[in-house]
Design an enzyme around this catalytic site. Structure first.
Site: not given
Length: 179
Positions: A30, A37, A72, A74, A92, A109, A119, A121, A167
């Site tokens: 980031h 990623h 959202c 990873h 979360e 994006y 970002e 990703e 996003w």
């Protein structure tokens, strides 16, 4: 959840074809313009057809206070996308989806947040049903949440786009076409 002194597990650097290139640190992913990623976005729906939105915690370095989709994050190095989605929903939101995950599409994006970072990703978009228990959100991740009707979300993104993550603004129209 990460904290001071915690070493975060590496994420997955990928090619544009989603081929793993190797483990990579979250800060490296980031920082600056970011490095490509693997990531995921999950949209949770209730039986009334409403979608769960979360407001990102003020503690988040990228897009703090912005509204985003339900969850959202990873996958970690060595972790599948499905494992990562279920892990992060538990961490979360304190719940597990009621239905199996449905994959809808993937896209790449790049979005820069001020001079803080980016970002970059290859994001896999999923949905699932969530029935039942009240959410037990992690306040270091989420400051607020709400269930929103699909048409209301269309209007919110049109009328107040600056309140929503980049996003979400990309994913929602594409997901709406598939629902």
């Amino acid at each position: 959840m990460s904290g001071a002194g915690c070493i975060e597990p590496p994420l997955i650097a990928v090619s544009a074809n989603d081929e793993p290139l190797g483990p990579i640190g979250k800060a490296e992913c980031h920082g600056g313009e970011g490095m490509l990623h693997r990531a995921f976005s999950l949209f949770l729906f209730n039986r009334q057809g409403q979608v769960l939105l979360q407001q990102r915690s003020a503690l988040k370095p990228l897009w703090p206070g912005y509204w985003a989709n339900s969850c959202c994050s990873h996958p970690r190095w060595g972790e599948t996308l499905a494992q990562a989605v279920i892990r992060r929903v538990r961490e979360e939101l304190g719940v597990v989806p009621t239905s199996p995950l449905t994959w809808h599409f993937s896209f790449i994006y790049h979005a820069r947040y001020l001079d803080v970072g980016s970002e970059h990703e290859l994001c896999h978009v999923f949905s699932a049903l969530l029935d039942g228990p009240d959410l037990m959100v992690d306040p270091s991740e989420i400051s607020a949440y709400r269930w929103v009707d699909r048409h209301a979300l269309d209007a919110l993104l049109r009328d107040e786009p600056d309140l929503y993550s980049p996003w979400l603004k990309i994913e929602w129209p594409q997901l709406r076409e598939r629902l």
